[in-house]
Design a protein around this motif. Structure first.
Motif, PDB file in Angstrom:
ATOM      1  N   GLU A 183       0.648  -0.906   0.336  1.00 54.97           N
ATOM      2  CA  GLU A 183       0.002   0.148  -0.481  1.00 54.97           C
ATOM      3  C   GLU A 183       0.561   1.518  -0.004  1.00 54.97           C
ATOM      4  O   GLU A 183       1.049   2.196  -0.847  1.00 54.97           O
ATOM      5  N   ASN A 184       2.143   0.687   1.207  1.00 49.30           N
ATOM      6  CA  ASN A 184       2.820   2.191   0.952  1.00 49.30           C
ATOM      7  C   ASN A 184       3.326   2.490  -0.181  1.00 49.30           C
ATOM      8  O   ASN A 184       4.135   3.865  -0.840  1.00 49.30           O
ATOM      9  N   ARG A 185       3.924   1.163  -1.178  1.00 49.21           N
ATOM     10  CA  ARG A 185       4.981   1.134  -2.207  1.00 49.21           C
ATOM     11  C   ARG A 185       3.698   2.024  -3.152  1.00 49.21           C
ATOM     12  O   ARG A 185       4.176   3.020  -3.962  1.00 49.21           O
ATOM     13  N   ILE A 186       3.205   2.036  -3.187  1.00 48.31           N
ATOM     14  CA  ILE A 186       2.137   2.442  -4.202  1.00 48.31           C
ATOM     15  C   ILE A 186       1.959   3.666  -3.912  1.00 48.31           C
ATOM     16  O   ILE A 186       2.063   4.543  -5.091  1.00 48.31           O
ATOM     17  N   VAL A 187       1.220   4.289  -3.018  1.00 45.98           N
ATOM     18  CA  VAL A 187       1.486   5.334  -2.800  1.00 45.98           C
ATOM     19  C   VAL A 187       2.158   6.755  -2.915  1.00 45.98           C
ATOM     20  O   VAL A 187       2.689   7.847  -3.631  1.00 45.98           O
ATOM     21  N   LYS A 188       3.725   5.796  -2.447  1.00 46.36           N
ATOM     22  CA  LYS A 188       4.475   6.682  -3.026  1.00 46.36           C
ATOM     23  C   LYS A 188       5.324   6.895  -4.290  1.00 46.36           C
ATOM     24  O   LYS A 188       5.352   8.269  -4.595  1.00 46.36           O
ATOM     25  N   ALA A 189       5.015   6.271  -4.859  1.00 45.25           N
ATOM     26  CA  ALA A 189       5.194   5.617  -5.880  1.00 45.25           C
ATOM     27  C   ALA A 189       4.003   7.137  -6.615  1.00 45.25           C
ATOM     28  O   ALA A 189       4.537   7.393  -8.563  1.00 45.25           O
ATOM     29  N   ALA A 190       2.934   7.106  -6.758  1.00 46.68           N
ATOM     30  CA  ALA A 190       2.268   7.857  -7.575  1.00 46.68           C
ATOM     31  C   ALA A 190       2.265   9.004  -6.831  1.00 46.68           C
ATOM     32  O   ALA A 190       2.978  10.357  -7.579  1.00 46.68           O
ATOM     33  N   LEU A 191       2.903   9.396  -6.143  1.00 51.25           N
ATOM     34  CA  LEU A 191       3.768  10.870  -5.598  1.00 51.25           C
ATOM     35  C   LEU A 191       4.877  11.357  -6.237  1.00 51.25           C
ATOM     36  O   LEU A 191       4.443  12.427  -6.480  1.00 51.25           O
ATOM     37  N   ARG A 192       5.406  10.256  -5.681  1.00 52.53           N
ATOM     38  CA  ARG A 192       6.584  10.443  -6.932  1.00 52.53           C
ATOM     39  C   ARG A 192       6.709  10.920  -8.875  1.00 52.53           C
ATOM     40  O   ARG A 192       7.279  11.798  -9.169  1.00 52.53           O
ATOM     41  N   ALA A 193       5.657  10.277  -9.218  1.00 48.44           N
ATOM     42  CA  ALA A 193       4.593  10.352 -10.357  1.00 48.44           C
ATOM     43  C   ALA A 193       4.042  12.108 -10.756  1.00 48.44           C
ATOM     44  O   ALA A 193       4.694  12.743 -10.755  1.00 48.44           O
ATOM     45  N   LEU A 194       3.575  11.911  -9.669  1.00 45.60           N
ATOM     46  CA  LEU A 194       2.930  13.832  -9.391  1.00 45.60           C
ATOM     47  C   LEU A 194       4.128  15.008  -9.762  1.00 45.60           C
ATOM     48  O   LEU A 194       3.860  15.696 -10.354  1.00 45.60           O
ATOM     49  N   SER A 247      -9.070  -5.034   3.039  1.00 45.77           N
ATOM     50  CA  SER A 247      -9.392  -5.489   4.281  1.00 45.77           C
ATOM     51  C   SER A 247      -9.837  -4.262   5.456  1.00 45.77           C
ATOM     52  O   SER A 247      -9.597  -3.516   4.717  1.00 45.77           O
ATOM     53  N   ARG A 248     -10.029  -5.209   6.413  1.00 40.05           N
ATOM     54  CA  ARG A 248     -10.681  -4.218   7.856  1.00 40.05           C
ATOM     55  C   ARG A 248      -8.683  -3.435   7.993  1.00 40.05           C
ATOM     56  O   ARG A 248      -9.384  -1.434   8.367  1.00 40.05           O
ATOM     57  N   LEU A 249      -7.106  -3.933   7.917  1.00 49.48           N
ATOM     58  CA  LEU A 249      -6.394  -2.721   8.064  1.00 49.48           C
ATOM     59  C   LEU A 249      -6.622  -2.152   7.209  1.00 49.48           C
ATOM     60  O   LEU A 249      -6.216  -1.268   7.851  1.00 49.48           O
ATOM     61  N   ASN A 250      -6.516  -2.149   5.739  1.00 46.40           N
ATOM     62  CA  ASN A 250      -6.206  -1.172   4.999  1.00 46.40           C
ATOM     63  C   ASN A 250      -7.243  -0.021   4.266  1.00 46.40           C
ATOM     64  O   ASN A 250      -6.933   0.266   3.327  1.00 46.40           O
ATOM     65  N   ALA A 251      -8.662  -0.838   4.859  1.00 38.79           N
ATOM     66  CA  ALA A 251      -9.593   0.232   4.630  1.00 38.79           C
ATOM     67  C   ALA A 251      -9.895   1.924   4.186  1.00 38.79           C
ATOM     68  O   ALA A 251     -10.146   2.556   3.450  1.00 38.79           O
ATOM     69  N   HIS A 252      -9.131   2.541   5.315  1.00 35.80           N
ATOM     70  CA  HIS A 252      -8.657   3.354   4.958  1.00 35.80           C
ATOM     71  C   HIS A 252      -8.048   4.445   4.164  1.00 35.80           C
ATOM     72  O   HIS A 252      -7.964   5.102   3.774  1.00 35.80           O
ATOM     73  N   TYR A 253      -7.198   2.938   3.254  1.00 33.73           N
ATOM     74  CA  TYR A 253      -6.139   3.844   2.262  1.00 33.73           C
ATOM     75  C   TYR A 253      -6.959   3.852   0.893  1.00 33.73           C
ATOM     76  O   TYR A 253      -6.441   4.290   0.039  1.00 33.73           O
ATOM     77  N   GLN A 254      -8.428   2.826   0.966  1.00 34.99           N
ATOM     78  CA  GLN A 254      -8.315   2.806  -0.473  1.00 34.99           C
ATOM     79  C   GLN A 254      -8.866   3.925  -1.181  1.00 34.99           C
ATOM     80  O   GLN A 254      -8.489   3.518  -2.111  1.00 34.99           O
TER      81      GLN A 254
END
Length: 409
Positions: free
Chosen positions: A170-181, A220-227
């Motif tokens: 999850e964090n790798r995907i978000v970081k990659a998108a931030l770098r792309a921006l 999942s319940r753990l990553n729902a807030h990241y969706q």
């Protein structure tokens, strides 16, 4: 060397219909090479007709910036892109982008707000398997790897253990998108600066391997807030990866496939709405064959089943229904009919954007199949969009003997 603001020539292209732009022959050829539209010459030197647009965003070619304006309001478009089914409401917290007038800035601002929400309690952590060579036993001794790497030697030891870390997908995907921006030339400096600050939160997260498509981790319940952040990140990465694959210089092109966003949104709404009622909703089913020899492949967008039996099939169409004579295009009906015959269902559905208000049935005499055309209103804001999408969910699963839908032979 970057161009000054006064040197940039801004032109607009409409997503729907045709537009005229002023370009040199070289610029027109490069626009055509991006393969998201048709570029045709006109009788006027330097004037080109652009049609068949299938992406929206911004293209920078030399000193020309071409803005491809979506027919869908930005508010609805960003909501569809971020929709995961876990939002408590269509509240304004995810719409801090409304001061932005172009799609890249709006999508970036919405994504940064979603990341702020997701990380307000810190970065998501999870367990990931780690293979390590050491002299102190930690976790499990991997005997098979030990024998393969150094047979007969007791040290060092090949170990396997689960590490509780922020370095999760999850964090790798978000970081990659931030770098792309941060590589997108069209974004305002305030957005770039904000993305840079946010990226520092992910300093200990490893880089995501570049890919044309991104598979999101299972919800999942753990990553729902990241969706919401993850879904926006996926579109940013898909957009920038696609542009790069078409040969555009890095950061010069940001073009979003809105038809895919619409398809993904509708499929997700159906899953969230119908699964609690006992229905299975499968998206982009790829193993269907129309002929007995298995050579003619068909790929329905949405297949709804219950207890292992297909109930109905639906296909999303990112176009206005009824632009001409009020009936769906023949090709769409033929496609739907192929789904009905293959699945052995009596009713299939075409899901257009806007157009006729009430759904209409078209009964095919030769097969007894019925094709139902619906319209989902994208122009009334997220609240009405959700109402319209949920109405579609009910329509796809209720009895075919609905007297409110008058057949059109």
């Amino acid at each position: 060397m970057s161009l000054t603001a006064t040197a940039i020539k801004v032109q607009e292209i409409a997503e729907k219909g045709e537009s005229l732009v002023s370009l040199s022959p070289s610029q027109a050829a490069r626009l055509q090479e991006l393969r998201f539209c048709r570029v045709l010459p006109t009788s006027d030197m330097g004037s080109w007709r652009v049609t068949d647009v299938n992406r929206v965003g911004v293209v920078a070619i030399d000193d020309v910036r071409i803005i491809v304006k979506p027919k869908t309001p930005l508010r609805s478009l960003i909501f569809m892109a971020s929709y995961s089914g876990v939002q408590a409401s269509v509240r304004d917290a995810h719409f801090a982008f409304e001061a932005d007038e172009d799609l890249p800035s709006a999508l970036a601002s919405a994504f940064l707000s979603a990341v702020d929400d997701a990380t307000s309690r810190g970065l998501l952590k999870g367990y990931i398997p780690v293979n390590e060579t050491g002299t102190v036993v930690r976790g499990r001794w991997d005997v098979a790897r030990q024998l393969k790497s150094r047979p007969g030697l007791p040290v060092p030891i090949e170990l396997t253990y689960d590490d509780y870390t922020e370095d999760v997908a999850e964090n790798r995907i978000v970081k990659a998108a931030l770098r792309a921006l941060m590589r997108i030339e069209q974004l305002p400096s305030r957005v770039i600066d904000r993305a840079g600050v946010t990226t520092t939160l992910f300093a200990d997260v490893s880089e995501l391997r570049p890919a044309m498509s991104v598979t999101l981790p299972r919800e999942s319940r753990l990553n729902a807030h990241y969706q919401p952040a993850l879904r926006l990140a996926r579109w940013i990465l898909e957009t920038t990866s696609w542009a790069h694959s078409q040969g555009a210089s890095e950061g010069a092109t940001f073009l979003l496939n809105v038809a895919k966003v619409y398809e993904d949104f509708v499929g997700r709404v159906l899953q969230v709405t119908l699964r609690p009622a006992g229905f299975d909703v499968d998206l982009q089913v790829s193993d269907w064959r129309l002929d007995t020899g298995g050579e003619v492949r068909i790929r329905p967008d949405i297949v709804i089943s219950r207890g292992g039996r297909v109930i109905t099939v639906a296909d999303t169409k990112y176009k206005v229904w009824g632009d001409s004579n009020g009936s769906p295009p023949n090709a769409d009906v033929y496609q739907a009919l192929a789904y009905a015959v293959t699945a052995g269902v009596s009713e299939v559905h075409l899901l257009y954007v806007s157009g006729e208000v009430e759904p209409r049935k078209y009964t095919i005499a030769a097969t007894g199949s019925t094709v139902v055309a619906h319209a989902i209103d994208l122009f009334g804001g997220p609240e009405l969009l959700m109402v319209s999408a949920r109405d579609i969910s009910e329509a796809l699963t209720r009895s075919n003997e609905d007297p409110s839908l008058a057949p059109h032979n």
